[in-house]
Write a protein that holds these residues in place. Structure first.
Motif, PDB file in Angstrom:
ATOM      1  N   HIS A 196       0.807  -1.219   0.000  1.00 59.97           N
ATOM      2  CA  HIS A 196       0.000   0.000   0.000  1.00 59.97           C
ATOM      3  C   HIS A 196       0.840   1.269   0.000  1.00 59.97           C
ATOM      4  CE1 HIS A 196      -4.057  -1.605   0.229  1.00 59.97           C
ATOM      5  NE2 HIS A 196      -3.638  -2.515   1.092  1.00 59.97           N
ATOM      6  N   ILE A 197       2.071   1.191   0.481  1.00 61.38           N
ATOM      7  CA  ILE A 197       2.930   2.384   0.449  1.00 61.38           C
ATOM      8  C   ILE A 197       3.951   2.271  -0.683  1.00 61.38           C
ATOM      9  CG2 ILE A 197       2.586   3.033   2.854  1.00 61.38           C
ATOM     10  CD1 ILE A 197       5.132   1.629   3.608  1.00 61.38           C
ATOM     11  N   GLN A 198       3.645   1.375  -1.636  1.00 55.89           N
ATOM     12  CA  GLN A 198       4.377   1.256  -2.896  1.00 55.89           C
ATOM     13  C   GLN A 198       5.841   0.855  -2.708  1.00 55.89           C
ATOM     14  OE1 GLN A 198       3.670   4.751  -5.300  1.00 55.89           O
ATOM     15  NE2 GLN A 198       1.471   4.720  -4.896  1.00 55.89           N
ATOM     16  N   LYS A 199       6.118   0.113  -1.658  1.00 56.97           N
ATOM     17  CA  LYS A 199       7.459  -0.441  -1.454  1.00 56.97           C
ATOM     18  C   LYS A 199       7.408  -1.912  -1.870  1.00 56.97           C
ATOM     19  CE  LYS A 199       8.853   2.777   2.195  1.00 56.97           C
ATOM     20  NZ  LYS A 199       9.394   2.936   3.576  1.00 56.97           N
ATOM     21  N   TYR A 200       7.302  -2.111  -3.182  1.00 51.71           N
ATOM     22  CA  TYR A 200       6.982  -3.431  -3.706  1.00 51.71           C
ATOM     23  C   TYR A 200       8.129  -4.427  -3.553  1.00 51.71           C
ATOM     24  CZ  TYR A 200       3.184  -0.679  -5.643  1.00 51.71           C
ATOM     25  OH  TYR A 200       2.111   0.159  -5.780  1.00 51.71           O
ATOM     26  N   GLU A 201       9.361  -3.977  -3.725  1.00 54.72           N
ATOM     27  CA  GLU A 201      10.495  -4.892  -3.559  1.00 54.72           C
ATOM     28  C   GLU A 201      10.551  -5.415  -2.125  1.00 54.72           C
ATOM     29  OE1 GLU A 201      12.367  -6.064  -5.792  1.00 54.72           O
ATOM     30  OE2 GLU A 201      12.509  -4.674  -7.492  1.00 54.72           O
ATOM     31  N   GLU A 202      10.365  -4.506  -1.162  1.00 58.54           N
ATOM     32  CA  GLU A 202      10.363  -4.923   0.244  1.00 58.54           C
ATOM     33  C   GLU A 202       9.179  -5.848   0.532  1.00 58.54           C
ATOM     34  OE1 GLU A 202      11.062  -1.973   3.349  1.00 58.54           O
ATOM     35  OE2 GLU A 202      11.672  -0.562   1.786  1.00 58.54           O
ATOM     36  N   ALA A 203       8.047  -5.544  -0.095  1.00 58.90           N
ATOM     37  CA  ALA A 203       6.862  -6.382   0.107  1.00 58.90           C
ATOM     38  C   ALA A 203       7.123  -7.801  -0.376  1.00 58.90           C
ATOM     39  CB  ALA A 203       5.668  -5.784  -0.631  1.00 58.90           C
ATOM     40  N   ILE A 204       7.714  -7.934  -1.561  1.00 59.42           N
ATOM     41  CA  ILE A 204       7.996  -9.261  -2.114  1.00 59.42           C
ATOM     42  C   ILE A 204       8.970 -10.016  -1.211  1.00 59.42           C
ATOM     43  CG2 ILE A 204       9.091 -10.474  -4.047  1.00 59.42           C
ATOM     44  CD1 ILE A 204       7.932  -8.188  -5.842  1.00 59.42           C
ATOM     45  N   ALA A 205       9.974  -9.317  -0.700  1.00 58.72           N
ATOM     46  CA  ALA A 205      10.931  -9.964   0.211  1.00 58.72           C
ATOM     47  C   ALA A 205      10.220 -10.485   1.457  1.00 58.72           C
ATOM     48  CB  ALA A 205      12.031  -8.979   0.592  1.00 58.72           C
ATOM     49  N   SER A 206       9.260  -9.708   1.958  1.00 56.26           N
ATOM     50  CA  SER A 206       8.510 -10.133   3.143  1.00 56.26           C
ATOM     51  C   SER A 206       7.626 -11.337   2.817  1.00 56.26           C
ATOM     52  CB  SER A 206       7.662  -8.960   3.649  1.00 56.26           C
ATOM     53  OG  SER A 206       7.281  -9.135   4.988  1.00 56.26           O
ATOM     54  N   PHE A 207       6.961 -11.294   1.661  1.00 51.11           N
ATOM     55  CA  PHE A 207       6.132 -12.430   1.241  1.00 51.11           C
ATOM     56  C   PHE A 207       6.986 -13.686   1.048  1.00 51.11           C
ATOM     57  CE2 PHE A 207       3.169  -9.087  -0.665  1.00 51.11           C
ATOM     58  CZ  PHE A 207       2.232  -9.219   0.342  1.00 51.11           C
ATOM     59  N   ASP A 208       8.161 -13.525   0.447  1.00 52.51           N
ATOM     60  CA  ASP A 208       9.022 -14.686   0.194  1.00 52.51           C
ATOM     61  C   ASP A 208       9.469 -15.352   1.499  1.00 52.51           C
ATOM     62  OD1 ASP A 208       8.796 -14.465  -2.528  1.00 52.51           O
ATOM     63  OD2 ASP A 208      10.704 -13.418  -2.821  1.00 52.51           O
ATOM     64  N   LYS A 209       9.747 -14.541   2.511  1.00 52.60           N
ATOM     65  CA  LYS A 209      10.111 -15.111   3.814  1.00 52.60           C
ATOM     66  C   LYS A 209       8.931 -15.889   4.403  1.00 52.60           C
ATOM     67  CE  LYS A 209      13.585 -11.662   5.168  1.00 52.60           C
ATOM     68  NZ  LYS A 209      13.898 -10.568   6.129  1.00 52.60           N
ATOM     69  N   ALA A 210       7.726 -15.329   4.253  1.00 52.00           N
ATOM     70  CA  ALA A 210       6.535 -16.012   4.767  1.00 52.00           C
ATOM     71  C   ALA A 210       6.309 -17.331   4.035  1.00 52.00           C
ATOM     72  CB  ALA A 210       5.314 -15.105   4.626  1.00 52.00           C
ATOM     73  N   ILE A 211       6.517 -17.325   2.716  1.00 48.42           N
ATOM     74  CA  ILE A 211       6.316 -18.538   1.913  1.00 48.42           C
ATOM     75  C   ILE A 211       7.326 -19.614   2.292  1.00 48.42           C
ATOM     76  CG2 ILE A 211       6.571 -19.448  -0.435  1.00 48.42           C
ATOM     77  CD1 ILE A 211       5.254 -16.774  -1.373  1.00 48.42           C
ATOM     78  N   LYS A 212       8.544 -19.209   2.582  1.00 44.42           N
ATOM     79  CA  LYS A 212       9.568 -20.172   2.993  1.00 44.42           C
ATOM     80  C   LYS A 212       9.152 -20.879   4.282  1.00 44.42           C
ATOM     81  CE  LYS A 212      14.569 -20.558   3.716  1.00 44.42           C
ATOM     82  NZ  LYS A 212      15.857 -19.822   3.760  1.00 44.42           N
ATOM     83  N   LEU A 213       8.488 -20.135   5.166  1.00 49.27           N
ATOM     84  CA  LEU A 213       8.040 -20.704   6.437  1.00 49.27           C
ATOM     85  C   LEU A 213       6.735 -21.479   6.289  1.00 49.27           C
ATOM     86  CD1 LEU A 213       8.787 -17.589   8.658  1.00 49.27           C
ATOM     87  CD2 LEU A 213       9.907 -19.815   8.894  1.00 49.27           C
ATOM     88  N   GLN A 214       5.850 -20.995   5.406  1.00 48.31           N
ATOM     89  CA  GLN A 214       4.534 -21.618   5.246  1.00 48.31           C
ATOM     90  C   GLN A 214       4.134 -21.543   3.770  1.00 48.31           C
ATOM     91  OE1 GLN A 214       1.636 -20.215   8.064  1.00 48.31           O
ATOM     92  NE2 GLN A 214      -0.084 -21.165   6.996  1.00 48.31           N
TER      93      GLN A 214
END
Length: 509
Positions: A315-333
């Motif tokens: 929502h604050i248009q920090k898409y690269e950081e968002a993807i990094a956060s999603f990727d960490k979540a996917i690695k865990l679950q």
């Protein structure tokens, strides 16, 4: 004794619970020890401080001696001492919930939200049992009635005039509760009116806590007045109060509850998570990110924190950081569809469209009926001008979640691109019906109307969009184009070929 024409007289008395200018609720007398009056109500109806008044049928006002909030059910018992005598108010007879069946007739007795604070304006609402399920916070029975906030905590009676449940929340609040607790929302949500207000005069689905839950978990009622404050003392108690207010959409009170919990226990991960979710809903995205960062400081493997942090960063248009956060979540679950869906949107914003579609399709493979994944997939397909396929995705999103206003607006956009303008207007109208203040849907409706050479109607739609979102530049540009067209044609008929070339946005923001 009150007679609400149940077929039998009701042997029991209801109580109006008032807490200053913040509203009122209902409670009712239940059996109690000698020299004590005991009132049963819903836990979330009571203010955290316990500073409230009980108004009885003889117009007397009583201050509570004690408030006991059930930790695992949305129930509370308020007690007061009537003096030297036993309680002069008649308790309701408690029924057997095990005998309740679908379709049974019920009545709810209580006080409406609009009732004057100095008058006992009782109300009787009729309904029928629509579902019996086990849901969080003790909820287990639903019924369709026009109940409103003032009826929270009211007794739900069977045909014999016995209490079978305590009236609690409406269907939308129950869905929020289920989401908060990680449970599956009740099936009825798919057909519930997403615009039903808590004071709606139309019939709505409401839920109650079976009376057997109270009888099985009833605390020992004290017979002496409690001098100490009954305000919550532990972080867990404040968290529950924050959640109760969050579910009821009393957001500032919810934030105070979470802050109190964190003041007592700064490393309370659940409180950081719930507060972050509330800030996300309030569109305070940077604050939400900070809250999730605190949660991750104490629990680095929290997939909820990582996933929701990604959504806030989107929502604050920090898409690269968002993807990094999603990727960490996917690695865990790896099997969390909402994480793949959020990742899909962030990739699309970076114009990595094929990767975005692949991410959404993973979410759909995990959960084929996940409406948000279909909606985001359609969004990406719109971006790459595959409008037919986008339309199919939006229709899937609507099939699985008919009240998804965003999917309806996006369907309108796809139809616009396919030059099916009349059908687009119908889709926008449905989005607006579900969410009247949806500026993008009004804007899209204006575009479709102008394409049909209806400039006056288009102008009205653009004006509505601008009134809802004053800095909406695309709507402002389109309004200027319509005014220019009207100026060129004094008969108010848009000439052929004068449709303004305006950029139509997607409605996932």
């Amino acid at each position: 004794m009150l007679n609400f024409q149940l077929g039998k007289s009701v042997d029991g008395e209801v109580v109006k619970i008032s807490y200053g200018d913040k509203g009122n609720a209902t409670g009712f007398f239940v059996p109690a020890p000698d020299q004590v009056c005991s009132v049963l109500t819903a836990r979330h109806a009571l203010p955290a401080s316990g500073k409230l008044k009980l108004q009885t049928s003889d117009n007397k006002l009583w201050e509570p001696a004690n408030i006991q909030r059930f930790p695992n059910q949305d129930l509370a018992v308020v007690t007061f001492k009537p003096g030297e005598s036993n309680c002069p108010y008649q308790a309701f007879r408690l029924g057997n919930f095990e005998q309740v069946k679908l379709g049974d007739s019920i009545k709810i007795l209580g006080f409406s939200q609009s009732a004057d604070s100095n008058q006992l304006a009782s109300q009787s609402l009729s309904g029928a049992v629509t579902a019996i399920e086990n849901l969080p916070d003790g909820y287990g029975i639903s019924y369709k009635t026009p109940a409103n906030k003032g009826m929270v905590g009211a007794p739900v009676l069977n045909q014999a005039g016995e209490v079978i449940a305590v009236n609690g929340r409406n269907i939308r609040e129950i869905a929020r509760l289920a989401e908060l607790k990680g449970a599956v929302p009740p099936q009825q949500l798919s057909t519930a009116n997403s615009n039903q207000g808590s004071n709606s005069a139309v019939e709505v689905v409401n839920w109650g806590i079976p009376i057997n839950i109270y009888m099985a978990n009833a605390p020992i009622i004290p017979t002496e007045a409690v001098a100490n404050s009954t305000a919550p003392k532990s972080a867990a108690e404040w968290l529950k109060i924050g959640n109760d207010f969050y579910i009821s959409q009393q957001y500032e009170a919810a934030l105070k509850g979470y802050d109190q919990a964190l003041k007592i226990e700064p490393k309370y991960v659940l409180a950081w998570l719930y507060k972050g979710s509330l800030l996300l809903e309030l569109k305070r995205y940077q604050e939400a990110v900070s809250n999730y960062d605190r949660a991750l400081q104490f629990k680095p493997d929290s997939t909820v924190a990582l996933s929701n942090r990604g959504l806030a960063l989107d929502h604050i248009q920090k898409y690269e950081e968002a993807i990094a956060s999603f990727d960490k979540a996917i690695k865990l679950q790896p099997n969390a569809p909402e994480v793949w869906t959020g990742r899909c949107y962030a990739l699309a914003k970076l114009q990595k469209y094929q990767d975005a579609i692949a991410s959404c399709e993973v979410a759909i493979k995990i959960q084929p009926e996940y409406s948000d994944a279909w909606n985001n997939r359609g969004y990406v397909l719109n971006q790459v001008q595959q409008y037919d396929q986008a339309l199919l995705s939006f229709e899937k999103a609507i099939e699985f979640e008919p009240n998804n206003a965003e999917a309806w607006a996006n369907k309108g956009l796809a139809l616009d691109h396919l030059q099916q303008n009349a059908e687009a207007i119908a889709a926008y109208d449905q989005a607006i019906k579900l969410q009247p203040n949806y500026a993008q849907a009004w804007y899209g409706r204006g575009n479709a109307l102008f394409s049909l050479n209806k400039p006056k109607d288009a102008l009205a739609a653009y004006n509505k969009a601008i009134s809802l979102k004053p800095n909406y530049q695309q709507a402002l540009n389109s309004k200027s184009a319509v005014l220019a067209a009207l100026q060129r044609n004094q008969d108010n008929v848009a000439a052929e070929g004068q449709t303004p070339h305006v950029k139509v946005d997607n409605y996932n923001n």
